[in-house]
Scaffold this motif. Structure first.
Motif, short mmCIF file in Angstrom:
data_model
loop_
_atom_site.label_atom_id
_atom_site.label_comp_id
_atom_site.label_asym_id
_atom_site.label_seq_id
_atom_site.Cartn_x
_atom_site.Cartn_y
_atom_site.Cartn_z
N PRO A 255 -1.75 13.71 1.98
CA PRO A 255 -1.16 12.52 1.53
C PRO A 255 -0.69 11.70 2.84
O PRO A 255 0.19 12.39 3.69
N THR A 256 -0.66 10.72 2.72
CA THR A 256 -0.23 9.63 3.72
C THR A 256 1.34 9.95 4.08
O THR A 256 1.69 9.95 5.28
N PRO A 257 2.36 9.87 3.04
CA PRO A 257 3.44 10.08 3.58
C PRO A 257 3.62 11.55 4.16
O PRO A 257 4.59 11.64 5.38
N LEU A 258 3.23 12.71 3.66
CA LEU A 258 3.34 13.92 4.66
C LEU A 258 2.62 13.78 6.03
O LEU A 258 3.01 14.48 7.05
N PHE A 259 1.30 13.12 6.20
CA PHE A 259 0.61 12.97 7.44
C PHE A 259 1.50 12.18 8.27
O PHE A 259 1.64 12.68 9.52
N ARG A 260 2.13 11.21 7.88
CA ARG A 260 2.94 10.52 8.87
C ARG A 260 4.14 11.33 9.42
O ARG A 260 4.34 11.24 10.76
#
Length: 340
Positions: A255-260
């Motif tokens: 997921p994008t928040p974790l990827f960031r």
């Protein structure tokens, strides 16, 4: 007009495109004797504007037109001690023939090109020369005529050999290291370069693309497909990012928040950065798709491994080269067929 090199090494940039102009500009700014061999389209801009190079840290340097040594004739190769080959993949054989016809036997040749196999092509035409494969990890954006901006980080890696060539090539703001596993390093970069096609077809900046989970999933699935092919051929692969190569697809799917958070270093990219293939399509030039997705398709066929995603990217880029559309979505690319 040439200057006196601090090392006494005359460097010829064979291919004055984005990478060639950026690397050559950095070397010339540091005081090296640098000559540029290229096409009138670029050289005429340099003759008028000079050469401006900058990067994501804020570095910004302009070399005046009268300080640049610009050539359209390969005869300039006759004075070369070091030749940095920066032409597109399809032009490798032609530049090898020019080097063979003009360069002195002592000249060292370094390939700073996308894709694989270029050093072998050069060696076949230049058996008496010291040929080094190389890997350029960063992205260079042509932001204006004669203005080239480095938008991402990373150090150039070249094959190890006699002498200290990496030290010769390293200057402030441009670090070069040597590796005994250059082919494995190149395969690591090759896997990342497979995103050149999706990025070019998306119409997005690299930063925006990386912050889109559907695009990252497409990148991950394409990379997984390519990894299956490379492993079937027993290709050694060294990652060019802090993440082990086998885990990169998993990181991309987060997921994008974790990827960031996990991939923070992958996001140290200027907002304006796009891949070289995007700029080639925008300018109506042929791309290097055959040397990237085309290579995986051929290798997959040799091992009877299907490569549907790489084939879809290849077909979509070929259509875009003929004037077809970009600005596509991940779903459109997943289902793309030749002639769509």
């Amino acid at each position: 007009m040439k200057s006196s090199s601090p090392t006494g090494t005359h460097i010829v940039i064979a291919g004055a495109g984005a990478i060639g102009c950026y690397v050559g500009g950095m070397l010339a700014h540091a005081g090296h004797e640098v000559s540029f061999l290229g096409r009138p389209r670029v050289l005429d801009q340099l003759r008028t504007e000079g050469l401006r190079v900058g990067d994501y840290t804020g570095m910004d340097v302009t070399l005046a037109p009268e300080t640049l040594d610009l050539h359209e004739s390969p005869e300039v190769l006759a004075g070369a001690d070091l030749i940095l080959v920066c032409v597109k993949s399809a032009a490798t054989a032609a530049i090898a023939d020019q080097i063979a016809a003009h360069a002195p036997p002592h000249a060292i040749i370094v390939s700073l090109q996308n894709g694989m196999g270029h050093a072998e092509t050069l060696r076949a035409a230049l058996p008496a020369h010291d040929i080094r494969a190389g890997m350029v990890p960063f992205n260079v954006v042509p932001v204006a005529p004669a203005h080239f901006h480095r938008a991402t980080s990373g150090d150039i890696v070249i094959a190890a050999g006699l002498g200290d060539l990496a030290q010769t090539m390293s200057v402030a703001g441009l670090d070069v290291t040597e590796s005994d596993e250059i082919e494995a390093v190149q395969w690591g970069k090759f896997l990342l370069n497979l995103n050149n096609a999706p990025n070019a077809l998306s119409g997005l900046s690299l930063h925006s693309q990386l912050l889109s989970r559907p695009w990252r999933r497409l990148m991950a699935d394409q990379m997984t497909e390519a990894l299956r092919v490379l492993r079937a051929h027993d290709c050694a692969i060294r990652p060019t990012t802090p993440v082990p190569v086998g885990l990169v697809p998993h990181v991309l799917r987060l997921p994008t928040p974790l990827f960031r958070r996990v991939a923070a270093k992958m996001l140290t990219i200027d907002a304006q950065a796009r891949t070289s293939m995007a700029h080639d399509l925008g300018a109506g030039r042929a791309t290097e798709i055959d040397a990237l997705q085309g290579r995986i398709i051929e290798m997959g066929r040799a091992k009877s491994i299907p490569t549907p995603l790489n084939s879809a990217m290849h077909a979509a880029v070929k259509m875009a080269e003929r004037g077809g559309k970009t600005g596509m979505t991940p779903d459109q690319l997943r289902s793309f067929k030749s002639g769509s």
